[in-house]
Design a protein around this motif. Structure first.
Motif, PDB file in Angstrom:
ATOM      1  N   LEU A  94     -62.128  49.839  60.640  1.00  0.00           N
ATOM      2  CA  LEU A  94     -63.587  49.756  60.614  1.00  0.00           C
ATOM      3  C   LEU A  94     -64.078  49.125  59.312  1.00  0.00           C
ATOM      4  CD1 LEU A  94     -64.674  53.148  62.227  1.00  0.00           C
ATOM      5  CD2 LEU A  94     -65.029  50.847  63.133  1.00  0.00           C
ATOM      6  N   GLN A  95     -63.483  49.520  58.203  1.00  0.00           N
ATOM      7  CA  GLN A  95     -63.869  48.951  56.917  1.00  0.00           C
ATOM      8  C   GLN A  95     -63.499  47.475  56.827  1.00  0.00           C
ATOM      9  OE1 GLN A  95     -61.976  51.517  54.073  1.00  0.00           O
ATOM     10  NE2 GLN A  95     -63.657  52.983  54.087  1.00  0.00           N
ATOM     11  N   PHE A  96     -62.400  47.076  57.465  1.00  0.00           N
ATOM     12  CA  PHE A  96     -61.964  45.679  57.425  1.00  0.00           C
ATOM     13  C   PHE A  96     -62.911  44.799  58.237  1.00  0.00           C
ATOM     14  CE2 PHE A  96     -59.381  42.152  59.093  1.00  0.00           C
ATOM     15  CZ  PHE A  96     -58.975  41.581  57.894  1.00  0.00           C
ATOM     16  N   PHE A  97     -63.291  45.253  59.441  1.00  0.00           N
ATOM     17  CA  PHE A  97     -64.147  44.441  60.299  1.00  0.00           C
ATOM     18  C   PHE A  97     -65.631  44.622  60.014  1.00  0.00           C
ATOM     19  CE2 PHE A  97     -60.259  44.613  62.911  1.00  0.00           C
ATOM     20  CZ  PHE A  97     -60.034  43.240  63.011  1.00  0.00           C
ATOM     21  N   PHE A  98     -66.036  45.754  59.490  1.00  0.00           N
ATOM     22  CA  PHE A  98     -67.426  46.033  59.143  1.00  0.00           C
ATOM     23  C   PHE A  98     -67.471  46.541  57.702  1.00  0.00           C
ATOM     24  CE2 PHE A  98     -66.897  46.964  63.692  1.00  0.00           C
ATOM     25  CZ  PHE A  98     -67.738  45.994  64.226  1.00  0.00           C
ATOM     26  N   PRO A  99     -67.573  45.651  56.730  1.00  0.00           N
ATOM     27  CA  PRO A  99     -67.512  46.043  55.312  1.00  0.00           C
ATOM     28  C   PRO A  99     -68.574  47.055  54.880  1.00  0.00           C
ATOM     29  CG  PRO A  99     -67.294  43.676  55.526  1.00  0.00           C
ATOM     30  CD  PRO A  99     -67.637  44.200  56.881  1.00  0.00           C
ATOM     31  N   ILE A 100     -69.641  47.189  55.661  1.00  0.00           N
ATOM     32  CA  ILE A 100     -70.674  48.155  55.287  1.00  0.00           C
ATOM     33  C   ILE A 100     -70.101  49.572  55.209  1.00  0.00           C
ATOM     34  CG2 ILE A 100     -71.474  48.580  57.652  1.00  0.00           C
ATOM     35  CD1 ILE A 100     -74.335  48.709  56.466  1.00  0.00           C
ATOM     36  N   PHE A 101     -69.083  49.879  56.030  1.00  0.00           N
ATOM     37  CA  PHE A 101     -68.462  51.208  55.980  1.00  0.00           C
ATOM     38  C   PHE A 101     -67.721  51.452  54.671  1.00  0.00           C
ATOM     39  CE2 PHE A 101     -68.638  50.730  60.704  1.00  0.00           C
ATOM     40  CZ  PHE A 101     -69.536  51.760  60.914  1.00  0.00           C
ATOM     41  N   GLU A 102     -67.367  50.387  53.982  1.00  0.00           N
ATOM     42  CA  GLU A 102     -66.654  50.534  52.718  1.00  0.00           C
ATOM     43  C   GLU A 102     -67.616  50.736  51.544  1.00  0.00           C
ATOM     44  OE1 GLU A 102     -63.240  48.208  50.102  1.00  0.00           O
ATOM     45  OE2 GLU A 102     -63.891  47.403  52.014  1.00  0.00           O
ATOM     46  N   TRP A 103     -68.695  49.922  51.516  1.00  0.00           N
ATOM     47  CA  TRP A 103     -69.560  49.994  50.350  1.00  0.00           C
ATOM     48  C   TRP A 103     -70.784  50.896  50.535  1.00  0.00           C
ATOM     49  CZ3 TRP A 103     -74.385  48.331  51.532  1.00  0.00           C
ATOM     50  CH2 TRP A 103     -74.537  47.340  52.507  1.00  0.00           C
ATOM     51  N   ALA A 104     -71.148  51.240  51.753  1.00  0.00           N
ATOM     52  CA  ALA A 104     -72.358  52.047  51.995  1.00  0.00           C
ATOM     53  C   ALA A 104     -72.333  53.417  51.309  1.00  0.00           C
ATOM     54  CB  ALA A 104     -72.606  52.199  53.491  1.00  0.00           C
TER      55      ALA A 104
END
Length: 122
Positions: free
Chosen positions: A86-96
């Motif tokens: 999820l973090q790889f395909f949707f970076p918002i999950f990593e930085w949010a």
């Protein structure tokens, strides 16, 4: 004052290749001759021979995945792999989770600046 460049020049170097049966590695003893004087010999391991297919596969992986983005998935649980995907395909999950009001305010200012430059002037 200066050094004589001829004396510091490498006149000759020689290599000989032999197989090391114990470790199955190919080593190259290198001796360097500088101005007629032979220097120390160092054994240098050569990389293992690769087939044409292995070379092509390596080059393609370097072109399409230069920093090996899937390396973090190795030896992870299924849940952790899902989170990483999820973090790889949707970076918002990593930085949010670390996003703050200060960063939001900076983003608004930079967005307004770019928008003002993008509006064509008549």
């Amino acid at each position: 004052m200066g050094l004589n460049s001829h004396n510091n020049r490498v006149d000759h170097y020689s290599t000989s290749v032999h197989a090391n049966e114990q470790q199955n590695l190919t080593t190259v003893p290198v001796s360097v001759t500088v101005s007629g004087e032979t220097m120390a010999v160092h054994n240098v391991c050569l990389p293992p021979e690769k087939t044409t297919w292995q070379k092509l596969q390596h080059r393609l992986s370097e072109v399409f995945f230069p920093d090996d983005p899937l390396h973090g998935f190795k030896n992870q649980s299924r849940v952790k792999k899902l989170i990483l995907a999820l973090q790889f395909f949707f970076p918002i999950f990593e930085w949010a989770p670390n996003y703050s009001f200060t960063l939001f305010r900076s983003d608004v200012v930079s967005g307004l600046t770019i928008a003002s430059l993008a509006i064509p002037q008549v």
